[in-house]
Motif scaffolding. Structure first.
Motif, PDB file in Angstrom:
ATOM      1  N   ILE A 276       0.841  -1.203   0.000  1.00 16.80           N
ATOM      2  CA  ILE A 276       0.000   0.000   0.000  1.00 16.80           C
ATOM      3  C   ILE A 276       0.872   1.247   0.000  1.00 16.80           C
ATOM      4  O   ILE A 276       0.601   2.220  -0.713  1.00 16.80           O
ATOM      5  N   GLY A 277       1.954   1.231   0.795  1.00 14.12           N
ATOM      6  CA  GLY A 277       2.870   2.362   0.808  1.00 14.12           C
ATOM      7  C   GLY A 277       3.488   2.620  -0.553  1.00 14.12           C
ATOM      8  O   GLY A 277       3.623   3.778  -0.982  1.00 14.12           O
ATOM      9  N   ALA A 278       3.842   1.540  -1.242  1.00 13.02           N
ATOM     10  CA  ALA A 278       4.409   1.683  -2.585  1.00 13.02           C
ATOM     11  C   ALA A 278       3.381   2.272  -3.537  1.00 13.02           C
ATOM     12  O   ALA A 278       3.704   3.130  -4.371  1.00 13.02           O
ATOM     13  N   LEU A 279       2.131   1.846  -3.420  1.00 10.82           N
ATOM     14  CA  LEU A 279       1.067   2.366  -4.279  1.00 10.82           C
ATOM     15  C   LEU A 279       0.842   3.852  -4.026  1.00 10.82           C
ATOM     16  O   LEU A 279       0.701   4.645  -4.968  1.00 10.82           O
ATOM     17  N   LEU A 280       0.816   4.252  -2.766  1.00 15.81           N
ATOM     18  CA  LEU A 280       0.615   5.665  -2.430  1.00 15.81           C
ATOM     19  C   LEU A 280       1.772   6.524  -2.939  1.00 15.81           C
ATOM     20  O   LEU A 280       1.567   7.650  -3.407  1.00 15.81           O
ATOM     21  N   ALA A 281       2.987   5.993  -2.850  1.00 13.17           N
ATOM     22  CA  ALA A 281       4.138   6.732  -3.370  1.00 13.17           C
ATOM     23  C   ALA A 281       4.014   6.927  -4.871  1.00 13.17           C
ATOM     24  O   ALA A 281       4.287   8.012  -5.396  1.00 13.17           O
ATOM     25  N   GLY A 282       3.581   5.887  -5.580  1.00 14.75           N
ATOM     26  CA  GLY A 282       3.397   6.008  -7.020  1.00 14.75           C
ATOM     27  C   GLY A 282       2.307   7.004  -7.371  1.00 14.75           C
ATOM     28  O   GLY A 282       2.455   7.799  -8.309  1.00 14.75           O
TER      29      GLY A 282
ATOM     30  N   GLN B 161      11.019   4.167   6.227  1.00 17.03           N
ATOM     31  CA  GLN B 161      10.817   4.709   4.879  1.00 17.03           C
ATOM     32  C   GLN B 161       9.441   5.365   4.746  1.00 17.03           C
ATOM     33  O   GLN B 161       9.293   6.398   4.080  1.00 17.03           O
ATOM     34  N   THR B 162       8.429   4.771   5.385  1.00 22.65           N
ATOM     35  CA  THR B 162       7.080   5.324   5.298  1.00 22.65           C
ATOM     36  C   THR B 162       7.001   6.694   5.951  1.00 22.65           C
ATOM     37  O   THR B 162       6.388   7.619   5.409  1.00 22.65           O
ATOM     38  N   MET B 163       7.638   6.854   7.095  1.00 28.12           N
ATOM     39  CA  MET B 163       7.600   8.150   7.772  1.00 28.12           C
ATOM     40  C   MET B 163       8.415   9.195   7.006  1.00 28.12           C
ATOM     41  O   MET B 163       8.062  10.371   6.985  1.00 28.12           O
ATOM     42  N   GLN B 164       9.501   8.761   6.370  1.00 26.30           N
ATOM     43  CA  GLN B 164      10.246   9.685   5.500  1.00 26.30           C
ATOM     44  C   GLN B 164       9.388  10.111   4.315  1.00 26.30           C
ATOM     45  O   GLN B 164       9.405  11.277   3.907  1.00 26.30           O
TER      46      GLN B 164
ATOM     47  N   SER C 253       8.641   3.474  -4.219  1.00 21.42           N
ATOM     48  CA  SER C 253       7.781   2.378  -4.672  1.00 21.42           C
ATOM     49  C   SER C 253       8.596   1.114  -4.918  1.00 21.42           C
ATOM     50  O   SER C 253       8.214   0.012  -4.508  1.00 21.42           O
ATOM     51  N   GLN C 254       9.731   1.275  -5.596  1.00 25.11           N
ATOM     52  CA  GLN C 254      10.584   0.121  -5.877  1.00 25.11           C
ATOM     53  C   GLN C 254      11.181  -0.453  -4.599  1.00 25.11           C
ATOM     54  O   GLN C 254      11.314  -1.667  -4.439  1.00 25.11           O
ATOM     55  N   MET C 255      11.527   0.436  -3.663  1.00 29.80           N
ATOM     56  CA  MET C 255      12.146   0.001  -2.418  1.00 29.80           C
ATOM     57  C   MET C 255      11.207  -0.884  -1.605  1.00 29.80           C
ATOM     58  O   MET C 255      11.617  -1.878  -1.008  1.00 29.80           O
ATOM     59  N   ALA C 256       9.919  -0.512  -1.582  1.00 32.12           N
ATOM     60  CA  ALA C 256       8.950  -1.308  -0.838  1.00 32.12           C
ATOM     61  C   ALA C 256       8.871  -2.721  -1.401  1.00 32.12           C
ATOM     62  O   ALA C 256       8.857  -3.709  -0.649  1.00 32.12           O
ATOM     63  N   GLY C 257       8.836  -2.836  -2.732  1.00 30.94           N
ATOM     64  CA  GLY C 257       8.802  -4.153  -3.356  1.00 30.94           C
ATOM     65  C   GLY C 257      10.052  -4.956  -3.070  1.00 30.94           C
ATOM     66  O   GLY C 257       9.995  -6.171  -2.842  1.00 30.94           O
ATOM     67  N   GLN C 258      11.201  -4.288  -3.051  1.00 31.20           N
ATOM     68  CA  GLN C 258      12.453  -4.978  -2.763  1.00 31.20           C
ATOM     69  C   GLN C 258      12.490  -5.478  -1.324  1.00 31.20           C
ATOM     70  O   GLN C 258      13.007  -6.564  -1.042  1.00 31.20           O
ATOM     71  N   ASN C 259      11.920  -4.689  -0.395  1.00 30.91           N
ATOM     72  CA  ASN C 259      11.891  -5.116   1.002  1.00 30.91           C
ATOM     73  C   ASN C 259      11.033  -6.368   1.177  1.00 30.91           C
ATOM     74  O   ASN C 259      11.396  -7.288   1.904  1.00 30.91           O
ATOM     75  N   VAL C 260       9.872  -6.379   0.511  1.00 26.28           N
ATOM     76  CA  VAL C 260       8.990  -7.539   0.590  1.00 26.28           C
ATOM     77  C   VAL C 260       9.684  -8.771   0.007  1.00 26.28           C
ATOM     78  O   VAL C 260       9.639  -9.868   0.571  1.00 26.28           O
TER      79      VAL C 260
END
Length: 245
Positions: A98-104, A195-198, A137-144
């Motif tokens: 969801i965080g990645a989607l919101l960033a996009g 990352q989300t708070m940043q 957005s890419q970072m969130a996917g990489q973390n998962v």
């Protein structure tokens, strides 16, 4: 010499007032951003949602830490409790997505603002912000992906929730396996919270910049309107008594 109409005088005064109110750089394109307010509201909504995601991630991380503390004082967590662990890890994964989607989405509306006003894009550095959102957005996917790999999942299983559950359950038979799963989940949640708070702070800062630009633009138009009013309110020049040629 042809007579100058009152309309021509008004046009000239308005143009002069607009030009003198706020000098535009030679390379800027004077395009009015008619929906800056809408874009600002969208960005603030995304910022609030991102903050909410961060709060939820913190709650799940707290629960993971509680599980870790429990497992240090016992042989292994019972299966009934482990099913709650599995659900929490899935929720962490979902929140990261969801965080990645919101960033996009935020990057999309930021890019849209640059299309409306070149001056705004110069002031806010929108292209850099868009790139940063895309990187988040890419970072969130990489973390998962990193978390799933730590559970022993193959690349071709990454998109399957069932595979994630199976991988977690496969390590639930011993305290050591459970500890490894919980440590990976804790690390995933910790990175994602940071990352989300940043991301939230960046959205808020950009929103403040857009609001400042909107205020400056409104002030410029107000000054131009006042200059036009002053011109219209001035007494007309005398039509007689002037020097004759």
């Amino acid at each position: 010499m042809p007579a100058i109409s009152r309309r021509d005088l008004l046009r000239g005064a308005s143009a002069l007032a607009l030009a003198s109110a706020v000098p535009m750089p030679a390379h800027a394109i004077a395009v009015v951003c008619t929906n800056c307010s809408t874009i600002w509201h969208q960005l603030m909504e995304y910022a609030q949602q991102v903050y909410s995601v961060g709060v939820q991630l913190q709650q799940y991380r707290t629960q993971i830490l509680q599980y870790l503390n429990m497992i240090q004082n016992t042989v292994a967590l019972p299966q009934q409790l482990w099913s709650m662990v599995t659900n929490d890890i899935q929720q962490i994964k979902n929140l990261a997505n969801i965080g990645a989607l919101l960033a996009g989405n935020a990057g999309g509306i930021t890019a849209k603002l640059a299309q409306f006003d070149a001056a705004a894009s110069q002031v806010l550095g929108l292209s850099d912000i868009v790139n940063k959102y895309n990187a988040w957005s890419q970072m969130a996917g990489q973390n998962v992906t990193a978390m799933q790999l730590s559970f022993g999942m193959a690349q071709n299983q990454m998109q399957s929730d069932a595979a994630l559950v199976s991988a977690i359950q496969a390590q639930s038979g011993s305290a050591t396996g459970q500890m490894q799963v919980l440590q990976a989940a804790n690390e995933m949640a910790s990175v994602q919270i940071s990352q989300t708070m940043q991301l939230h702070q960046t959205m808020m800062s950009q929103g403040q910049a857009i609001a400042a630009y909107m205020n400056a633009d409104a002030a410029r138009h107000a000054e131009a309107d006042q200059a036009t009013i002053n011109f219209l309110s001035a007494p007309p020049p005398p039509m007689t008594g002037g020097k004759r040629y």
